[in-house]
Design a protein around this motif. Structure first.
Motif, PDB file in Angstrom:
ATOM      1  N   PHE A 319       0.829  -1.207   0.000  1.00 13.11           N
ATOM      2  CA  PHE A 319       0.000   0.000   0.000  1.00 13.11           C
ATOM      3  C   PHE A 319       0.864   1.258   0.000  1.00 13.11           C
ATOM      4  N   VAL A 320       1.896   1.290   0.839  1.00  9.88           N
ATOM      5  CA  VAL A 320       2.782   2.455   0.898  1.00  9.88           C
ATOM      6  C   VAL A 320       3.440   2.693  -0.454  1.00  9.88           C
ATOM      7  N   THR A 321       3.892   1.618  -1.090  1.00 16.54           N
ATOM      8  CA  THR A 321       4.573   1.729  -2.379  1.00 16.54           C
ATOM      9  C   THR A 321       3.658   2.301  -3.454  1.00 16.54           C
ATOM     10  N   VAL A 322       2.444   1.795  -3.500  1.00 16.42           N
ATOM     11  CA  VAL A 322       1.496   2.189  -4.544  1.00 16.42           C
ATOM     12  C   VAL A 322       0.870   3.551  -4.266  1.00 16.42           C
ATOM     13  N   ALA A 323       0.649   3.871  -3.006  1.00 19.86           N
ATOM     14  CA  ALA A 323      -0.125   5.068  -2.649  1.00 19.86           C
ATOM     15  C   ALA A 323       0.704   6.332  -2.507  1.00 19.86           C
ATOM     16  N   ALA A 324       2.028   6.255  -2.588  1.00 18.99           N
ATOM     17  CA  ALA A 324       2.864   7.429  -2.321  1.00 18.99           C
ATOM     18  C   ALA A 324       2.529   8.608  -3.231  1.00 18.99           C
ATOM     19  N   VAL A 411       9.506   7.584  -0.856  1.00 22.94           N
ATOM     20  CA  VAL A 411       8.612   6.721  -0.082  1.00 22.94           C
ATOM     21  C   VAL A 411       8.382   5.396  -0.818  1.00 22.94           C
ATOM     22  N   SER A 412       8.152   5.456  -2.126  1.00 21.18           N
ATOM     23  CA  SER A 412       7.908   4.235  -2.901  1.00 21.18           C
ATOM     24  C   SER A 412       9.122   3.313  -2.903  1.00 21.18           C
ATOM     25  N   LEU A 413      10.304   3.884  -2.992  1.00 27.99           N
ATOM     26  CA  LEU A 413      11.523   3.072  -2.980  1.00 27.99           C
ATOM     27  C   LEU A 413      11.686   2.327  -1.654  1.00 27.99           C
ATOM     28  N   THR A 414      11.389   3.001  -0.562  1.00 30.52           N
ATOM     29  CA  THR A 414      11.479   2.319   0.734  1.00 30.52           C
ATOM     30  C   THR A 414      10.436   1.209   0.840  1.00 30.52           C
ATOM     31  N   GLY A 415       9.280   1.431   0.217  1.00 28.29           N
ATOM     32  CA  GLY A 415       8.258   0.383   0.199  1.00 28.29           C
ATOM     33  C   GLY A 415       8.741  -0.855  -0.538  1.00 28.29           C
ATOM     34  N   LEU A 416       9.427  -0.659  -1.652  1.00 28.25           N
ATOM     35  CA  LEU A 416       9.950  -1.794  -2.415  1.00 28.25           C
ATOM     36  C   LEU A 416      10.999  -2.561  -1.606  1.00 28.25           C
ATOM     37  N   LEU A 417      11.851  -1.842  -0.887  1.00 27.29           N
ATOM     38  CA  LEU A 417      12.850  -2.495  -0.046  1.00 27.29           C
ATOM     39  C   LEU A 417      12.179  -3.359   1.014  1.00 27.29           C
ATOM     40  N   THR A 418      11.156  -2.827   1.658  1.00 35.59           N
ATOM     41  CA  THR A 418      10.460  -3.592   2.695  1.00 35.59           C
ATOM     42  C   THR A 418       9.763  -4.807   2.118  1.00 35.59           C
ATOM     43  N   ILE A 419       9.139  -4.661   0.970  1.00 34.14           N
ATOM     44  CA  ILE A 419       8.485  -5.806   0.322  1.00 34.14           C
ATOM     45  C   ILE A 419       9.489  -6.941   0.116  1.00 34.14           C
ATOM     46  N   TRP A 420      10.663  -6.596  -0.379  1.00 40.56           N
ATOM     47  CA  TRP A 420      11.672  -7.626  -0.651  1.00 40.56           C
ATOM     48  C   TRP A 420      12.119  -8.298   0.644  1.00 40.56           C
ATOM     49  N   CYS A 421      12.359  -7.502   1.702  1.00 40.50           N
ATOM     50  CA  CYS A 421      12.855  -8.063   2.961  1.00 40.50           C
ATOM     51  C   CYS A 421      11.804  -8.950   3.638  1.00 40.50           C
ATOM     52  N   VAL A 422      10.556  -8.537   3.619  1.00 32.81           N
ATOM     53  CA  VAL A 422       9.506  -9.353   4.228  1.00 32.81           C
ATOM     54  C   VAL A 422       9.307 -10.637   3.423  1.00 32.81           C
ATOM     55  N   PHE A 423       9.371 -10.518   2.111  1.00 25.62           N
ATOM     56  CA  PHE A 423       9.226 -11.697   1.253  1.00 25.62           C
ATOM     57  C   PHE A 423      10.327 -12.718   1.523  1.00 25.62           C
ATOM     58  N   ARG A 424      11.529 -12.244   1.858  1.00 22.07           N
ATOM     59  CA  ARG A 424      12.659 -13.126   2.116  1.00 22.07           C
ATOM     60  C   ARG A 424      12.672 -13.668   3.547  1.00 22.07           C
ATOM     61  N   SER A 425      11.833 -13.107   4.409  1.00 24.61           N
ATOM     62  CA  SER A 425      11.786 -13.555   5.804  1.00 24.61           C
ATOM     63  C   SER A 425      10.867 -14.768   5.940  1.00 24.61           C
ATOM     64  N   PRO A 426      11.133 -15.656   6.912  1.00 22.77           N
ATOM     65  CA  PRO A 426      10.264 -16.815   7.116  1.00 22.77           C
ATOM     66  C   PRO A 426       8.974 -16.434   7.818  1.00 22.77           C
ATOM     67  N   GLU A 427       7.924 -17.174   7.552  1.00 22.89           N
ATOM     68  CA  GLU A 427       6.684 -17.017   8.321  1.00 22.89           C
ATOM     69  C   GLU A 427       6.920 -17.600   9.701  1.00 22.89           C
ATOM     70  N   THR A 428       6.421 -16.925  10.731  1.00 20.49           N
ATOM     71  CA  THR A 428       6.746 -17.345  12.104  1.00 20.49           C
ATOM     72  C   THR A 428       5.536 -17.653  12.966  1.00 20.49           C
ATOM     73  N   HIS A 429       4.319 -17.408  12.508  1.00 21.31           N
ATOM     74  CA  HIS A 429       3.200 -17.456  13.444  1.00 21.31           C
ATOM     75  C   HIS A 429       2.821 -18.861  13.877  1.00 21.31           C
ATOM     76  N   HIS A 430       3.388 -19.892  13.239  1.00 19.29           N
ATOM     77  CA  HIS A 430       3.144 -21.263  13.696  1.00 19.29           C
ATOM     78  C   HIS A 430       4.223 -21.745  14.662  1.00 19.29           C
ATOM     79  N   ARG A 431       5.227 -20.902  14.914  1.00 24.21           N
ATOM     80  CA  ARG A 431       6.322 -21.300  15.802  1.00 24.21           C
ATOM     81  C   ARG A 431       6.090 -20.716  17.183  1.00 24.21           C
ATOM     82  N   THR A 432       6.440 -21.465  18.208  1.00 22.71           N
ATOM     83  CA  THR A 432       6.223 -20.977  19.565  1.00 22.71           C
ATOM     84  C   THR A 432       7.318 -20.013  19.964  1.00 22.71           C
ATOM     85  N   ALA A 433       6.986 -19.132  20.919  1.00 19.65           N
ATOM     86  CA  ALA A 433       7.972 -18.168  21.414  1.00 19.65           C
ATOM     87  C   ALA A 433       9.048 -18.853  22.236  1.00 19.65           C
TER      88      ALA A 433
END
Length: 444
Positions: A319-324, A411-433
């Motif tokens: 949203f940040v990337t597209v809406a800037a 603003v859009s460039l920072t949005g693209l950076l975040t998209i890439w980093c989140v995409f490369r991160s593992p999903e964690t919500h099924h793992r216990t703390a």
């Protein structure tokens, strides 16, 4: 006992105790976010004239925003220092210290003499107190996140972890609300004493925050680390054994930090000084946006428990990337209704959507004995970019002859950076703390 089977000392807290834990985290975080947002709003509206007088209003604003950014430069240092003690001594004691530092420095800003009274000493003292404020806040985020997430039941960590995050919206609401009131004063009163009121109010919040936070116990996770003898001796060194996790969380935070500061600080100045729209318009819009954010944050947090951390976070970054660019198009109409629409939608579906699940998401990415340090470094390091955003944006605006399109592109460039980093991160919500045993990467 396997890492994923909690011992009695790590059994998630029941709902009544969770309410107490969350209230303690929320109260302290509220005061600290309020303090920081008060300075951002003041930088956009009054501090330039009071502490950096100049015949060029733009130059005065840029100087005030530079001081605003100085606080963010101190935050990584605070993150390292308080992260160390949070992982070595405990979450609770460290959070008491951060709360005291931020509250005291904010209160003292409200007592400062201005440039007309003491000359160059006025901006010097302002910068020093801003550095102290940023240093204290550097240790707040990691501790407040851990106090909640490490107490929470596994299947509700996203929801419980999001509630202290709502303190950011509450802080914005209080800060902009008080400034909306004091800016109704005649200019002579606003610049003589009215601007001090929002800073001095922090003394009340400090007392209340310390009282509530003192009643919250240490987290079960840290108690377990002490009992097992696995408290990190060198948390800073240990966390950088997995630089990938630090880098990804850093990048994942950037778009949230930048978009938040564009909306909360820079846009208010842009609308009131560049577009010549009354200050009350952006202030009132942000007041409504922050009120909606308080409600939206736990809803978005609960959604991360249902759909995962990554999809919700990615939605905000997209949203940040597209809406800037549309964001500034709406502002440039100078229509009060469209300015409200731009500020509210950007805030809710951009930084708020990401911020809601951020504490839980980032906590689950780091090992439990280096979490305070890991969270603080990733969050506060990226906060430098966010804190410098109003200064960067004001400079881009000036170099572009007053047109905001370079700012929108940033603003859009920072949005693209975040998209890439989140995409490369593992999903964690099924793992216990509790599934981490001294590692900075999540367990499978």
């Amino acid at each position: 006992m396997s890492p994923t089977q909690p011992s009695p000392s790590t059994t998630p807290a029941p709902a009544p105790k969770m309410t107490k834990v969350v209230l303690g985290s929320f109260a302290g975080a509220l005061m600290e976010w309020y303090d920081f947002f008060v300075f951002g709003t003041a930088s956009a509206l009054v501090l330039g004239k009071l502490f950096f007088p100049s015949d060029n209003p733009t130059l005065s604003t840029i100087s005030a925003f530079a001081t605003y950014g100085v606080g963010f430069l101190a935050r990584p240092i605070g993150g390292i220092v308080f992260g160390h003690f949070g992982d070595r001594v405990g979450r609770k004691k460290t959070l008491i210290a951060t709360l005291s530092i931020v509250g005291l420095s904010t209160f003292l800003i409200g007592l400062l003499p201005t440039y007309d009274a003491v000359g160059i000493w006025a901006p010097v003292l302002l910068v020093l107190l801003r550095l102290l404020q940023g240093f204290g806040l550097g240790g707040e985020y990691g501790g407040a996140a851990l106090m909640t997430v490490e107490h929470a039941p596994r299947d509700r960590r996203g929801f419980w972890g999001s509630i202290p995050q709502a303190a950011a919206s509450t802080g914005i609401m209080l800060a902009t609300g008080i400034f909306a009131l004091v800016t109704r004063l005649p200019d002579a009163q606003l610049y003589s004493w009215g601007w001090r009121v929002p800073f001095l109010v922090s003394a009340v919040l400090l007392i209340v925050g310390l009282f509530i936070r003192a009643k919250v116990g240490e987290t079960p996770e840290f108690e377990r680390l002490k009992r097992e003898g696995t408290v990190a001796k060198r948390p800073l060194f240990d966390v950088f054994r997995e630089p990938r996790t630090v880098g990804l969380t850093f990048g994942a935070r950037v778009a949230e930090a930048v978009s938040s500061n564009v909306g909360n600080a820079f846009a208010i100045s842009y609308i009131s000084t560049q577009l010549m729209v009354a200050k009350s318009v952006p202030l009132n819009a942000m007041l409504v946006a922050s009120a909606l954010g308080i409600v939206a944050t736990p809803i978005f947090g609960a959604m991360t428990d249902r759909y995962g951390r990554r999809p919700i976070y990615l939605a905000g970054a997209v949203f940040v990337t597209v809406a800037a660019f549309p964001f500034f198009m709406l502002l440039n109409t100078t229509s009060e209704a469209l300015i409200w629409l731009a500020l509210i939608t950007m805030y809710i579906f951009g930084p708020t959507l990401m911020f809601a699940g951020q504490a839980t998401f980032f906590t689950e990415l780091f090992g439990r004995n280096v979490r305070y340090t890991g969270l603080s470094i990733a969050y506060q390091g990226s906060a430098v970019v966010g804190g410098l955003t109003p200064l960067i944006a004001a400079s881009l605006l000036s170099s572009a002859g007053g047109t905001p399109w370079l700012v929108a592109g940033f603003v859009s460039l920072t949005g693209l950076l975040t998209i890439w980093c989140v995409f490369r991160s593992p999903e964690t919500h099924h793992r216990t703390a509790t599934a981490h045993r001294g590692r900075t990467a999540p367990a499978g």
